[in-house]
Scaffold this motif. Structure first.
Motif, short mmCIF file in Angstrom:
data_model
loop_
_atom_site.label_atom_id
_atom_site.label_comp_id
_atom_site.label_asym_id
_atom_site.label_seq_id
_atom_site.Cartn_x
_atom_site.Cartn_y
_atom_site.Cartn_z
N ALA A 95 0.85 -1.19 0.00
CA ALA A 95 0.00 0.00 0.00
C ALA A 95 0.89 1.23 0.00
CB ALA A 95 -0.92 0.02 1.21
N ARG A 96 0.32 2.33 -0.49
CA ARG A 96 1.00 3.62 -0.45
C ARG A 96 0.06 4.63 0.19
NH1 ARG A 96 1.78 4.54 -5.69
NH2 ARG A 96 -0.07 5.86 -5.87
N ILE A 97 0.61 5.46 1.07
CA ILE A 97 -0.19 6.50 1.71
C ILE A 97 0.49 7.84 1.54
CG2 ILE A 97 -1.18 4.92 3.41
CD1 ILE A 97 0.78 6.03 5.46
N ASN A 98 -0.30 8.90 1.62
CA ASN A 98 0.23 10.26 1.60
C ASN A 98 -0.43 11.04 2.73
OD1 ASN A 98 -0.35 13.31 0.58
ND2 ASN A 98 1.66 12.62 -0.06
N ILE A 99 0.39 11.83 3.42
CA ILE A 99 -0.12 12.73 4.46
C ILE A 99 0.24 14.15 4.07
CG2 ILE A 99 -0.10 13.34 6.91
CD1 ILE A 99 0.95 10.55 7.52
N ARG A 100 -0.76 15.02 4.00
CA ARG A 100 -0.54 16.45 3.87
C ARG A 100 -0.78 17.05 5.24
NH1 ARG A 100 0.42 18.02 -1.56
NH2 ARG A 100 0.95 16.00 -2.52
N PHE A 101 0.24 17.70 5.78
CA PHE A 101 0.18 18.09 7.18
C PHE A 101 0.52 19.55 7.38
CE2 PHE A 101 4.39 16.40 6.29
CZ PHE A 101 5.28 17.26 6.93
N ASN A 102 -0.04 20.10 8.47
CA ASN A 102 0.17 21.50 8.80
C ASN A 102 1.34 21.66 9.76
OD1 ASN A 102 -0.82 21.08 11.49
ND2 ASN A 102 -2.92 21.22 10.70
N ASP A 103 1.55 22.88 10.23
CA ASP A 103 2.72 23.15 11.06
C ASP A 103 2.58 22.71 12.51
OD1 ASP A 103 0.88 25.12 11.65
OD2 ASP A 103 2.28 26.79 11.47
N ARG A 104 1.52 21.97 12.82
CA ARG A 104 1.44 21.32 14.13
C ARG A 104 2.13 19.95 14.10
NH1 ARG A 104 -4.41 21.38 16.74
NH2 ARG A 104 -3.14 20.52 18.43
N GLN A 105 2.48 19.49 12.89
CA GLN A 105 3.12 18.19 12.73
C GLN A 105 4.54 18.37 12.19
OE1 GLN A 105 1.32 15.62 13.75
NE2 GLN A 105 -0.62 16.74 13.93
N ARG A 106 5.35 17.31 12.35
CA ARG A 106 6.68 17.27 11.76
C ARG A 106 6.83 15.96 11.00
NH1 ARG A 106 6.02 21.62 12.79
NH2 ARG A 106 7.26 23.12 14.01
N GLY A 107 7.52 16.03 9.89
CA GLY A 107 7.63 14.85 9.04
C GLY A 107 8.20 13.64 9.76
N VAL A 108 9.26 13.82 10.55
CA VAL A 108 9.89 12.69 11.22
C VAL A 108 8.97 12.08 12.27
CG1 VAL A 108 11.05 14.11 12.99
CG2 VAL A 108 12.05 11.90 12.28
N GLU A 109 8.15 12.91 12.91
CA GLU A 109 7.21 12.38 13.90
C GLU A 109 6.14 11.54 13.22
OE1 GLU A 109 5.85 15.87 15.84
OE2 GLU A 109 7.75 16.26 16.87
N LEU A 110 5.67 11.98 12.06
CA LEU A 110 4.69 11.21 11.30
C LEU A 110 5.31 9.90 10.80
CD1 LEU A 110 3.05 14.14 9.34
CD2 LEU A 110 2.00 12.83 11.20
N GLU A 111 6.55 9.98 10.37
CA GLU A 111 7.24 8.76 9.94
C GLU A 111 7.33 7.75 11.08
OE1 GLU A 111 11.63 7.23 8.33
OE2 GLU A 111 11.19 9.38 8.45
N ASN A 112 7.69 8.21 12.26
CA ASN A 112 7.79 7.30 13.40
C ASN A 112 6.45 6.68 13.75
OD1 ASN A 112 10.54 7.83 13.63
ND2 ASN A 112 10.25 9.47 15.14
N TRP A 113 5.39 7.48 13.65
CA TRP A 113 4.03 6.96 13.92
C TRP A 113 3.67 5.86 12.92
CZ3 TRP A 113 -0.44 8.97 10.90
CH2 TRP A 113 -1.64 8.34 11.26
N ILE A 114 3.96 6.09 11.66
CA ILE A 114 3.67 5.08 10.64
C ILE A 114 4.44 3.80 10.92
CG2 ILE A 114 3.94 4.50 8.19
CD1 ILE A 114 3.56 7.54 7.63
N ARG A 115 5.73 3.94 11.20
CA ARG A 115 6.56 2.76 11.44
C ARG A 115 6.11 2.01 12.70
NH1 ARG A 115 10.92 2.39 8.18
NH2 ARG A 115 11.58 4.28 7.04
N ASP A 116 5.76 2.72 13.76
CA ASP A 116 5.30 2.07 14.98
C ASP A 116 4.00 1.31 14.75
OD1 ASP A 116 7.48 3.10 16.29
OD2 ASP A 116 6.38 4.73 17.27
N THR A 117 3.10 1.90 13.99
CA THR A 117 1.82 1.25 13.70
C THR A 117 2.03 -0.02 12.90
OG1 THR A 117 0.71 3.41 13.69
CG2 THR A 117 -0.46 1.56 12.69
N VAL A 118 2.86 0.05 11.90
CA VAL A 118 3.15 -1.13 11.08
C VAL A 118 3.81 -2.21 11.92
CG1 VAL A 118 4.50 -2.00 9.13
CG2 VAL A 118 3.33 0.20 8.94
N GLU A 119 4.75 -1.81 12.77
CA GLU A 119 5.49 -2.77 13.60
C GLU A 119 4.56 -3.58 14.48
OE1 GLU A 119 8.63 -4.76 15.58
OE2 GLU A 119 8.66 -3.57 13.72
N ARG A 120 3.51 -2.96 15.01
CA ARG A 120 2.59 -3.68 15.90
C ARG A 120 1.82 -4.77 15.16
NH1 ARG A 120 1.46 1.44 17.76
NH2 ARG A 120 -0.57 1.44 16.70
#
Length: 382
Positions: free
Chosen positions: A255-280
């Motif tokens: 699968a491929r996903i895209n996130i468009r995010f505002n300045d309340r988010q940071r790219g590396v934090e979103l990356e970590n969230w994705i990886r943690d979710t997949v890992e579980r």
């Protein structure tokens, strides 16, 4: 005298479909050299995403330093037969300039060069530059980012920058971009074990885990937006198992996903969230993440005020300050200086019969000229 329409037509006649240049930057460079600009034409980067044709032109010296940024590359024409004219002829018909790049963004470049000629004639103190890449519509690996690095080494960092993207929505001057959302793409591959659907205990269906991953990612609200940004949003853009059989559990699901995010988010934090979710759900899954750009905001202030004033003087409209739309090369420039984006109406960009009213090119030239007059009078757009 620089004729913005004529220069735009000459640029359109160059088939600079990214990453090709086809002489576009030579045409631009010649026009700038005739005005006295020092023009640096660069080939930057290496395969697979390079080399890329970039151009930096500058005139004057010292502070204040104003820069215009843009790109000479264009997207492919698509179905050539669907065009009413040759997309690379620079045709003028019924008051419209038609061609690939007319809207995004060769006409804006031409308008700024025409405005720059007026600036040079005034003899204003300070520095005026153009930051032009041939790699905005492509991966942007060796485009504006590499050019900014080259500039920094040589002490060419500007004090303020205007990007000529087609930001207007329906009428010229109705919208100015003062920021952009960030973008993250992720590719998720879950591996399983192929088997017969009648004997599921002998197989391991990767689709089950991939669906659970996507459901959890999609279910989480990232934020509710801010005063200047829409809420951050995740979309699933592709799912594939490559399985033509109805009675086979596949060995792999992606699968491929895209996130468009505002300045309340940071790219590396979103990356970590994705990886943690997949890992579980799938510890052995493969995850590739690419952060295309971070969200940024140039708060309303002197620079956006200058554009606002110029737009009102020329068009009578008060532009909306916005952060909507996709990413742009302003995401690289924002780390150097205040940056806003303003240009033509973007309703036909990337479409068949991309076009712009001839009258808008003249009006845009006047707007850019007024921005330059204000900036070099005030000397401050911080």
């Amino acid at each position: 005298m620089i004729d913005a329409l004529a220069l735009a037509r000459d640029l359109i006649r160059c088939r600079s479909v990214t990453p090709a240049d086809d002489g576009a930057q030579a045409v631009l460079g010649a026009a700038l050299e005739a005005l006295g600009f020092a023009v640096h034409r660069l080939e930057q980067g290496s395969p697979p995403d390079g080399p890329i044709h970039n151009l930096f032109a500058t005139i004057g010296e010292g502070a204040p330093h104003f820069a215009f940024a843009g790109h000479t590359d264009v997207v492919p024409v698509g179905d050539h037969k669907a065009w009413s004219v040759d997309p690379f002829a620079g045709t003028v018909a019924d008051g419209q300039l038609v061609g690939r790049g007319a809207n995004d963004m060769k006409s804006a470049i031409a308008a700024f060069v025409a405005a720059a000629e007026r600036h040079v004639a005034r003899g204003s103190p300070g520095t005026l530059s153009l930051i032009i890449t041939g790699d905005e519509e492509g991966p942007a690996t060796h485009g504006t980012a590499d050019l900014l690095t080259w500039m920094a080494v040589r002490g060419f960092d500007p004090d303020a920058c205007l990007v000529g993207e087609p930001t207007s929505n329906q009428l010229l001057g109705d919208m100015v971009k003062i920021g952009r959302r960030g973008s993250v793409n992720a590719w998720i591959t879950v591996n399983g074990a192929q088997g017969h659907v009648a004997y599921p205990a002998r197989a391991d269906n990767p689709i089950t885990r991939l669906v659970a991953i996507l459901a959890e990612l999609k279910a989480r609200p990232l934020d509710n937006g801010t005063d200047w940004f829409q809420a951050s949003n995740l979309e699933v853009t592709d799912i594939n198992v490559g399985n033509p059989a109805t009675n086979v559990i596949p060995a792999r699901a992606t699968a491929r996903i895209n996130i468009r995010f505002n300045d309340r988010q940071r790219g590396v934090e979103l990356e970590n969230w994705i990886r943690d979710t997949v890992e579980r759900h799938a510890p052995s899954a493969e995850v590739i993440v690419k952060i295309s750009g971070e969200a940024f905001l140039t708060p309303p202030g002197p620079l956006s005020d200058m554009v606002d004033f110029a737009v009102q003087r020329v068009t009578g409209r008060t532009p909306e300050l916005s952060t909507t739309g996709g990413t742009s090369d302003a995401r690289f420039i924002r780390s150097v200086c205040p940056v806003v984006e303003f240009g033509l109406v973007g309703s036909t960009m990337h479409q068949v019969d991309e076009m712009v009213p001839v009258a808008d090119i003249a009006a845009l030239t006047d707007i850019y000229d007024l921005v330059l007059q204000q900036f070099f009078k005030s000397g401050d757009a911080a």
